[in-house]
Design a protein around this motif. Sequence first.
Motif, PDB file in Angstrom:
ATOM      1  N   GLY A  32       0.799  -1.222   0.000  1.00  0.00           N
ATOM      2  CA  GLY A  32       0.000   0.000   0.000  1.00  0.00           C
ATOM      3  C   GLY A  32       0.827   1.264   0.000  1.00  0.00           C
ATOM      4  N   VAL A  33       1.998   1.238   0.645  1.00  0.00           N
ATOM      5  CA  VAL A  33       2.878   2.403   0.692  1.00  0.00           C
ATOM      6  C   VAL A  33       3.741   2.497  -0.563  1.00  0.00           C
ATOM      7  CG1 VAL A  33       4.726   3.542   1.979  1.00  0.00           C
ATOM      8  CG2 VAL A  33       2.916   2.341   3.213  1.00  0.00           C
ATOM      9  N   GLY A  34       4.465   1.439  -0.866  1.00  0.00           N
ATOM     10  CA  GLY A  34       5.406   1.454  -1.980  1.00  0.00           C
ATOM     11  C   GLY A  34       4.763   1.691  -3.333  1.00  0.00           C
ATOM     12  N   ALA A  35       3.574   1.131  -3.544  1.00  0.00           N
ATOM     13  CA  ALA A  35       2.916   1.282  -4.849  1.00  0.00           C
ATOM     14  C   ALA A  35       2.582   2.744  -5.139  1.00  0.00           C
ATOM     15  CB  ALA A  35       1.646   0.432  -4.898  1.00  0.00           C
ATOM     16  N   HIS A  36       2.116   3.466  -4.130  1.00  0.00           N
ATOM     17  CA  HIS A  36       1.807   4.885  -4.349  1.00  0.00           C
ATOM     18  C   HIS A  36       3.077   5.695  -4.575  1.00  0.00           C
ATOM     19  CE1 HIS A  36      -2.280   3.974  -2.905  1.00  0.00           C
ATOM     20  NE2 HIS A  36      -2.610   5.075  -3.545  1.00  0.00           N
ATOM     21  N   ALA A  37       4.156   5.324  -3.890  1.00  0.00           N
ATOM     22  CA  ALA A  37       5.419   6.023  -4.104  1.00  0.00           C
ATOM     23  C   ALA A  37       5.913   5.836  -5.537  1.00  0.00           C
ATOM     24  CB  ALA A  37       6.470   5.522  -3.112  1.00  0.00           C
ATOM     25  N   VAL A  38       5.870   4.609  -6.016  1.00  0.00           N
ATOM     26  CA  VAL A  38       6.318   4.319  -7.379  1.00  0.00           C
ATOM     27  C   VAL A  38       5.528   5.132  -8.398  1.00  0.00           C
ATOM     28  CG1 VAL A  38       6.264   2.543  -9.168  1.00  0.00           C
ATOM     29  CG2 VAL A  38       7.267   2.043  -6.966  1.00  0.00           C
ATOM     30  N   GLU A  39       4.231   5.166  -8.216  1.00  0.00           N
ATOM     31  CA  GLU A  39       3.407   5.898  -9.176  1.00  0.00           C
ATOM     32  C   GLU A  39       3.751   7.382  -9.199  1.00  0.00           C
ATOM     33  OE1 GLU A  39      -1.137   6.427 -10.660  1.00  0.00           O
ATOM     34  OE2 GLU A  39      -0.103   4.550 -10.343  1.00  0.00           O
ATOM     35  N   ALA A  40       3.918   7.991  -8.034  1.00  0.00           N
ATOM     36  CA  ALA A  40       4.247   9.413  -7.975  1.00  0.00           C
ATOM     37  C   ALA A  40       5.601   9.686  -8.617  1.00  0.00           C
ATOM     38  CB  ALA A  40       4.236   9.891  -6.525  1.00  0.00           C
ATOM     39  N   LEU A  41       6.569   8.810  -8.374  1.00  0.00           N
ATOM     40  CA  LEU A  41       7.891   8.977  -8.979  1.00  0.00           C
ATOM     41  C   LEU A  41       7.807   8.904 -10.503  1.00  0.00           C
ATOM     42  CD1 LEU A  41       9.878   6.749  -6.459  1.00  0.00           C
ATOM     43  CD2 LEU A  41      10.094   9.236  -6.699  1.00  0.00           C
ATOM     44  N   ALA A  42       7.002   7.984 -10.999  1.00  0.00           N
ATOM     45  CA  ALA A  42       6.820   7.865 -12.448  1.00  0.00           C
ATOM     46  C   ALA A  42       6.154   9.110 -13.020  1.00  0.00           C
ATOM     47  CB  ALA A  42       5.992   6.618 -12.778  1.00  0.00           C
ATOM     48  N   ARG A  43       5.146   9.614 -12.333  1.00  0.00           N
ATOM     49  CA  ARG A  43       4.431  10.794 -12.824  1.00  0.00           C
ATOM     50  C   ARG A  43       5.296  12.054 -12.758  1.00  0.00           C
ATOM     51  NH1 ARG A  43      -0.724   9.599 -13.994  1.00  0.00           N
ATOM     52  NH2 ARG A  43      -1.682   7.787 -12.977  1.00  0.00           N
ATOM     53  N   MET A  44       6.290  12.071 -11.869  1.00  0.00           N
ATOM     54  CA  MET A  44       7.217  13.203 -11.795  1.00  0.00           C
ATOM     55  C   MET A  44       8.301  13.123 -12.863  1.00  0.00           C
ATOM     56  SD  MET A  44       6.596  15.617  -9.587  1.00  0.00           S
ATOM     57  CE  MET A  44       8.208  16.353  -9.310  1.00  0.00           C
ATOM     58  N   GLY A  45       8.402  11.979 -13.542  1.00  0.00           N
ATOM     59  CA  GLY A  45       9.351  11.869 -14.640  1.00  0.00           C
ATOM     60  C   GLY A  45      10.696  11.280 -14.286  1.00  0.00           C
ATOM     61  N   VAL A  46      10.785  10.534 -13.169  1.00  0.00           N
ATOM     62  CA  VAL A  46      12.043   9.858 -12.829  1.00  0.00           C
ATOM     63  C   VAL A  46      12.411   8.919 -13.982  1.00  0.00           C
ATOM     64  CG1 VAL A  46      13.116   8.193 -11.257  1.00  0.00           C
ATOM     65  CG2 VAL A  46      11.722  10.069 -10.346  1.00  0.00           C
ATOM     66  N   ALA A 212      -1.273   5.396   1.449  1.00  0.00           N
ATOM     67  CA  ALA A 212      -1.125   6.264   0.266  1.00  0.00           C
ATOM     68  C   ALA A 212      -0.399   7.549   0.634  1.00  0.00           C
ATOM     69  CB  ALA A 212      -2.496   6.585  -0.321  1.00  0.00           C
ATOM     70  N   THR A 213      -0.793   8.161   1.758  1.00  0.00           N
ATOM     71  CA  THR A 213      -0.157   9.399   2.187  1.00  0.00           C
ATOM     72  C   THR A 213       1.323   9.189   2.469  1.00  0.00           C
ATOM     73  OG1 THR A 213      -2.233  10.192   3.139  1.00  0.00           O
ATOM     74  CG2 THR A 213      -0.211  11.252   3.906  1.00  0.00           C
ATOM     75  N   ALA A 214       1.653   8.094   3.142  1.00  0.00           N
ATOM     76  CA  ALA A 214       3.051   7.805   3.446  1.00  0.00           C
ATOM     77  C   ALA A 214       3.861   7.620   2.166  1.00  0.00           C
ATOM     78  CB  ALA A 214       3.147   6.559   4.323  1.00  0.00           C
ATOM     79  N   GLY A 215       3.301   6.896   1.205  1.00  0.00           N
ATOM     80  CA  GLY A 215       4.009   6.694  -0.055  1.00  0.00           C
ATOM     81  C   GLY A 215       4.223   7.989  -0.813  1.00  0.00           C
ATOM     82  N   LEU A 216       3.206   8.843  -0.832  1.00  0.00           N
ATOM     83  CA  LEU A 216       3.313  10.123  -1.533  1.00  0.00           C
ATOM     84  C   LEU A 216       4.287  11.059  -0.829  1.00  0.00           C
ATOM     85  CD1 LEU A 216      -0.435  10.681  -2.479  1.00  0.00           C
ATOM     86  CD2 LEU A 216       1.414   9.966  -3.999  1.00  0.00           C
ATOM     87  N   ARG A 217       4.255  11.074   0.501  1.00  0.00           N
ATOM     88  CA  ARG A 217       5.192  11.929   1.234  1.00  0.00           C
ATOM     89  C   ARG A 217       6.640  11.498   0.970  1.00  0.00           C
ATOM     90  NH1 ARG A 217       4.053  14.994   5.569  1.00  0.00           N
ATOM     91  NH2 ARG A 217       6.102  15.813   5.001  1.00  0.00           N
ATOM     92  N   ALA A 218       6.864  10.187   0.957  1.00  0.00           N
ATOM     93  CA  ALA A 218       8.211   9.678   0.699  1.00  0.00           C
ATOM     94  C   ALA A 218       8.664  10.021  -0.718  1.00  0.00           C
ATOM     95  CB  ALA A 218       8.252   8.167   0.914  1.00  0.00           C
ATOM     96  N   ALA A 219       7.779   9.848  -1.692  1.00  0.00           N
ATOM     97  CA  ALA A 219       8.128  10.165  -3.081  1.00  0.00           C
ATOM     98  C   ALA A 219       8.432  11.649  -3.239  1.00  0.00           C
ATOM     99  CB  ALA A 219       6.991   9.744  -4.013  1.00  0.00           C
ATOM    100  N   GLU A 220       7.647  12.496  -2.590  1.00  0.00           N
ATOM    101  CA  GLU A 220       7.898  13.932  -2.649  1.00  0.00           C
ATOM    102  C   GLU A 220       9.262  14.263  -2.038  1.00  0.00           C
ATOM    103  OE1 GLU A 220       5.491  17.986  -1.527  1.00  0.00           O
ATOM    104  OE2 GLU A 220       5.646  16.448   0.017  1.00  0.00           O
ATOM    105  N   HIS A 221       9.563  13.663  -0.900  1.00  0.00           N
ATOM    106  CA  HIS A 221      10.854  13.884  -0.243  1.00  0.00           C
ATOM    107  C   HIS A 221      11.996  13.506  -1.188  1.00  0.00           C
ATOM    108  CE1 HIS A 221      13.762  13.915   3.111  1.00  0.00           C
ATOM    109  NE2 HIS A 221      14.257  12.829   2.544  1.00  0.00           N
ATOM    110  N   ILE A 222      11.888  12.350  -1.819  1.00  0.00           N
ATOM    111  CA  ILE A 222      12.927  11.893  -2.740  1.00  0.00           C
ATOM    112  C   ILE A 222      13.087  12.861  -3.906  1.00  0.00           C
ATOM    113  CG2 ILE A 222      13.479  10.092  -4.431  1.00  0.00           C
ATOM    114  CD1 ILE A 222      12.157   8.094  -2.423  1.00  0.00           C
TER     115      ILE A 222
END
Length: 228
Positions: A32-46, A212-222
């Motif tokens: 639940g956490v990692g999947a949301h992080a991956v998606e946000a990273l992809a949408r940011m263009g990593v 979801a929030t945790a994954g998004l916060r982590a992706a934003e931090h990265i």
Amino acid sequence: MNEQYERLVPLYGEAALDKLKRSTVAVIGLGGVGAHAVEALARMGVGRLVVMDRDVVAKSNLNRLLYGTHDTIGQKKSILARQRIESINPECEVIDYDAVFDENSVGDVFSHPLDYIFDAIDSVKNKALLIRTAKERGVPVISSVGQGNRRYSEKIRITDLFSTAYDPLARKLRAELRKNNIRDEVTVVYSEERPFKDGTLEFVASNPFGPATAGLRAAEHICLKLME
């Protein structure tokens, strides 16, 4: 700039987004956490994502897993993650591992020139292994600690592991890391909420909001760190 990212440019600038395009990020654990992080990273263009998880989608995942549907039950999370990333960002190179992160797979993850790692693993022992190896190799890492048995996503923060409280997983991780003389500077995404307790439950309670929030916060931090 690709039209796909034009709405990001006013917020971050083309130079910063270009840094993301040239970056490689590993996300270990695709729940639940990692999947949301991956998606946000992809949408940011990593530009390159290394993902690892040996699990398949279960019916009990449907309350929180991004790509968990009745149609994907039984399918491998690593493959679903790769397919979704490629659909969102065809320019992103995806390296997926259908494996548990442990002593046998640590070499696979660190065979890539990583710029950042997100640890979304459940196992304390394997979390500690990932953090220790990342520190030894000079790769920045952010780790997710307990997100289950909580109700309120507004309590989620990014802080240092050694300043957390009320989190049983964080406490165990601190103890494991101290065995390896790691005592500070471990960034975590963490809930300040005391975990919900019910002695009758045989599972960890969860909702769609906290993971979801945790994954998004982590992706934003990265992303913010990589764009500096």
